[in-house]
Design a protein around this motif. Structure first.
Motif, PDB file in Angstrom:
ATOM      1  N   SER A   7      -5.722  13.081 -36.576  1.00  0.00           N
ATOM      2  CA  SER A   7      -5.850  14.463 -36.120  1.00  0.00           C
ATOM      3  C   SER A   7      -7.015  14.586 -35.151  1.00  0.00           C
ATOM      4  CB  SER A   7      -6.070  15.417 -37.309  1.00  0.00           C
ATOM      5  OG  SER A   7      -7.302  15.145 -37.947  1.00  0.00           O
ATOM      6  N   THR A   9      -9.829  17.665 -33.621  1.00  0.00           N
ATOM      7  CA  THR A   9     -10.378  19.017 -33.615  1.00  0.00           C
ATOM      8  C   THR A   9     -10.890  19.308 -32.214  1.00  0.00           C
ATOM      9  OG1 THR A   9     -11.000  18.887 -35.939  1.00  0.00           O
ATOM     10  CG2 THR A   9     -12.112  20.548 -34.611  1.00  0.00           C
ATOM     11  N   ARG A  43      -3.998  24.380 -27.911  1.00  0.00           N
ATOM     12  CA  ARG A  43      -4.083  24.472 -29.359  1.00  0.00           C
ATOM     13  C   ARG A  43      -3.128  25.554 -29.847  1.00  0.00           C
ATOM     14  NH1 ARG A  43     -10.001  25.855 -30.701  1.00  0.00           N
ATOM     15  NH2 ARG A  43      -9.242  25.972 -32.844  1.00  0.00           N
ATOM     16  N   ASN A  50      -0.963  24.136 -38.314  1.00  0.00           N
ATOM     17  CA  ASN A  50      -1.370  22.732 -38.268  1.00  0.00           C
ATOM     18  C   ASN A  50      -0.712  21.990 -37.116  1.00  0.00           C
ATOM     19  OD1 ASN A  50      -3.008  22.833 -40.631  1.00  0.00           O
ATOM     20  ND2 ASN A  50      -1.154  22.766 -41.897  1.00  0.00           N
ATOM     21  N   PRO A  52      -0.124  20.200 -33.589  1.00  0.00           N
ATOM     22  CA  PRO A  52      -1.080  19.294 -32.939  1.00  0.00           C
ATOM     23  C   PRO A  52      -1.811  19.935 -31.771  1.00  0.00           C
ATOM     24  CG  PRO A  52       1.168  18.732 -32.342  1.00  0.00           C
ATOM     25  CD  PRO A  52       1.269  19.742 -33.436  1.00  0.00           C
ATOM     26  N   ASP A  95       2.450  11.415 -32.060  1.00  0.00           N
ATOM     27  CA  ASP A  95       1.000  11.514 -31.910  1.00  0.00           C
ATOM     28  C   ASP A  95       0.639  12.105 -30.556  1.00  0.00           C
ATOM     29  OD1 ASP A  95       0.540  10.338 -34.406  1.00  0.00           O
ATOM     30  OD2 ASP A  95       0.746   8.328 -33.546  1.00  0.00           O
ATOM     31  N   ASN A  97      -1.118  14.560 -29.809  1.00  0.00           N
ATOM     32  CA  ASN A  97      -2.506  14.983 -29.637  1.00  0.00           C
ATOM     33  C   ASN A  97      -3.406  13.835 -29.187  1.00  0.00           C
ATOM     34  OD1 ASN A  97      -2.078  13.784 -32.077  1.00  0.00           O
ATOM     35  ND2 ASN A  97      -3.520  15.037 -33.212  1.00  0.00           N
ATOM     36  N   GLU A 358      -5.625  18.229 -44.406  1.00  0.00           N
ATOM     37  CA  GLU A 358      -4.969  18.667 -43.180  1.00  0.00           C
ATOM     38  C   GLU A 358      -5.875  18.555 -41.956  1.00  0.00           C
ATOM     39  OE1 GLU A 358      -3.710  22.610 -44.086  1.00  0.00           O
ATOM     40  OE2 GLU A 358      -1.994  21.948 -45.280  1.00  0.00           O
ATOM     41  N   GLY A 359      -7.114  18.118 -42.154  1.00  0.00           N
ATOM     42  CA  GLY A 359      -8.020  17.970 -41.020  1.00  0.00           C
ATOM     43  C   GLY A 359      -9.345  18.653 -41.272  1.00  0.00           C
ATOM     44  N   ARG A 609     -12.353  13.498 -33.908  1.00  0.00           N
ATOM     45  CA  ARG A 609     -11.051  12.894 -34.219  1.00  0.00           C
ATOM     46  C   ARG A 609     -11.115  12.136 -35.538  1.00  0.00           C
ATOM     47  NH1 ARG A 609      -7.808  12.223 -28.978  1.00  0.00           N
ATOM     48  NH2 ARG A 609      -9.007  13.408 -27.474  1.00  0.00           N
TER      49      ARG A 609
END
Length: 615
Positions: A7, A9, A43, A50, A52, A95, A97, A358-359, A609
């Motif tokens: 993930s 951020t 975003r 949630n 990506p 993937d 993101n 979840e991150g 990340r």
């Protein structure tokens, strides 16, 4: 073993005092996009989602404008050099993101910063405007770049542009010259210039979704309404806010529009009588930090951007239901503390993130008064019994408890590192070491005879330090707050050493030099291997696993490398992990028997990340 991305951020939007920061909304996929440094961030518009996050890092200059196409499949983004790139922003599975979107076309539009971009409803024509020399805007087809008209009629920087959503197309621009200019097209041609309605810089302009109206807003606190098909002036609302107006957005049904102002509020305006029917207040007392400089009306929320980078979520009744915070500058240091991650950035801000499956979820920032906070670059963060210690380029050492500064002292020069040794804190300077107790009382001040870059505790009473003048590692001992050099010698390195990392069991010492190559020593100074040579430039951070068998490393070359003590010639690589240098690393968990785990990285691209190690 392999490194797999989990993930990311995203950093928050960059904002500039006194300037609008236009957000763009994709109504098809419920996404938000904005500029941050040399990147564009996409975003989910819903803070609970949630979905990506996508980072587009392929601008060579600071990004200044971004706009979704009506279909949501493409984005046009502009930078301060006047270049516009059109790229694939369509949602994908996988993937995405971590995969860089594909550029479809790119054009040099003007000779200065792009301020605003507009698409037509066919997803085929673009108008980009800004601060040029010979011209202030250009209309072109997105794929070929062919000109489809002239953007004329202004004598100064154009701040915003919009295109009527239906045929026959019309366009409107507003500028620093206090004017709104109306165009017919395509090809777009100057139709009329409306002056004397605004008495100061005009910041934003929007056509209503049904094409019947145009609204413009500016620093003079005035709202002007025009006829959408002809550009004829209808009416204006004076003193609409207590401060200048930065942005305006129409509701999807065209029955009202919302304005965002420097007075810290948003207002919903009725088309029929020009009265503010709802006021959205982000705070009770307006400050420079909560000026509202960006605006988007999403499927579920009215979303505004503070000048400090916070995203405010309001419901349809004007109630503030969520403030989402986060770093917006390059991240310089992260520290993992149980299920909380601390991140410091180059603007002096320190944020907390809650870690879950979840991150990362942003928590309120660590903050004192303006006088207490770091004024710029956060160099290092240390944690001891839920108390945090930080140093910065403002030459301060600070103590934080429960998110507030409880103590702060001035340092004699710019600090380089913060470490805990025994019951003391080491503060490293270029050629000096200070020892403080946990209450920041100075215990000793030791002058070095050489320049240094890094310190690493070897035990509760000994530490290692780099000597970049002689390319060596030197050991010192502490006794009764006195520092003395030991007789132990480490073999000389090929280049100046820049980083030392001692394994948790104290058995190994990994030393990286200025070229990114490691030498792995035993604690007695003997060399185990010098084959950890896969970085191509300076290493910024590395972290050992708890079992002292693996070292994760990142640096200027933006790659992540996992080194093994048992198999020195084997290395696990993930190149281009960040779009700018990897600055800091933290292990979340690692199972040495199963060879699986997760870790977190931060970068100068402003992202945090999360990664997974799989066997």
């Amino acid at each position: 073993m392999s490194i797999k991305p989990l993930s990311v951020t995203a950093p928050h939007p960059n904002t500039q005092r006194g300037q609008a920061s236009h957000l763009t909304y994709d109504s098809v996929n419920d996404r938000l996009a904005y500029t941050n440094g040399k990147s564009i961030i996409i975003r989910p518009a819903d803070f609970k989602s949630n979905s990506p996050i996508i980072v587009f890092p392929k601008h060579n200059h600071i990004t200044t404008a971004v706009k979704f196409s009506p279909s949501g499949n493409y984005i046009a983004s502009g930078d301060e050099s006047g270049q516009v790139k059109i790229w694939d922003a369509a949602p994908k599975k996988g993937d995405e993101n971590f995969n860089v979107p594909v550029i479809k076309s790119e054009f040099q539009i003007i000779s200065g910063p792009i301020k605003s971009i507009a698409w037509d409803a066919d997803n085929s024509r673009i108008i980009a405007v800004g601060q040029g020399k010979e011209k202030f805007g250009h209309a072109f087809s997105w794929d070929s770049g062919n000109s489809i008209g002239d953007i004329q009629g202004h004598s100064s920087t154009i701040n915003a542009v919009d295109i009527k959503p239906q045929r026959p197309y019309r366009a409107a621009t507003v500028s620093d010259d206090f004017a709104m200019v109306f165009f017919q097209g395509p090809p777009f041609k100057f139709e009329k210039s409306l002056r004397g309605l605004h008495s100061n810089v005009v910041r934003d302009v929007k056509f209503s979704p049904n094409g019947d109206f145009i609204v413009s807003v500016g620093s003079d606190r005035v709202i002007c309404l025009y006829e959408g098909k002809t550009g004829e002036f209808i009416k204006k609302i004076e003193k609409a806010h207590e401060g200048g107006i930065f942005a305006v957005q129409w509701a999807p049904d065209s029955k009202y529009f919302i304005t965002a102002s420097a007075d810290g509020s948003l207002k919903k305006w009725s088309i029929n009588d020009g009265v503010a029917v709802t006021t959205y207040n982000s705070v009770e007392t307006p400050t420079i930090d909560n000026q509202q400089v960006g605006l988007a009306i999403t499927k579920d929320y009215v979303l505004s951007l503070n000048s400090n980078g916070d995203l405010n979520y309001f419901d349809e009744n004007g109630e503030l239901i969520k403030v989402v915070q986060g770093n917006r500058a390059p991240i310089t240091k992260i520290l993992l503390e149980n299920d909380t991650l601390l991140s410091g950035s180059s603007d002096g801000k320190i944020f907390k993130y809650k870690i879950d499956e979840e991150g990362l979820e942003a928590l309120p920032t660590l903050q004192g008064s303006k006088e207490e906070e770091h004024s710029n670059y956060v160099v290092d963060i240390l944690s001891e019994n839920s108390v945090n210690y930080t140093i910065g380029w403002d030459d301060k050492l600070k103590v934080w408890e429960n998110g507030k500064v409880t103590n702060s002292i001035d340092l004699p020069s710019q600090p380089k590192q913060l470490e805990k040794i025994g019951t003391s804190i080491i503060v490293l300077f270029e050629s000096e070491i200070q020892l403080h107790d946990l209450s920041l009382q100075l215990q000793t001040d030791y002058k070095l005879k050489f320049p240094t870059t890094c310190v690493a505790p070897l035990s509760n009473s000994t530490f290692l330090i780099t000597n970049i003048a002689s390319n060596t590692i030197v050991e010192y001992k502490i006794s009764d707050n006195n520092i003395t050099q030991s007789d132990k010698e480490f073999p000389k390195l090929r280049s100046p050493p820049t980083l030392i990392k001692v394994s948790p069991n104290g058995e190994y010492v990994a030393v990286a030099d200025s070229t990114g190559k490691y030498t792995l020593y035993k604690s007695d100074g003997s060399v185990i291997t010098s084959r950890w040579a896969f970085h191509t430039s300076k290493v910024y951070d590395a972290q050992w696993t708890k079992d002292s068998k693996y070292l994760i490393s990142g640096g200027l070359d933006t790659g992540l490398l996992l080194y093994s003590v048992e198999k020195p010639s084997k290395v696990i690589k993930f190149p281009l992990a960040h779009s700018a240098a990897v600055t800091s690393l933290a292990w979340k968990k690692f199972d040495g028997d199963k060879k699986i785990g997760t870790f977190i990285s931060s970068g100068l691209d402003g992202t945090i990340r999360t990664w997974e190690i799989t066997s």
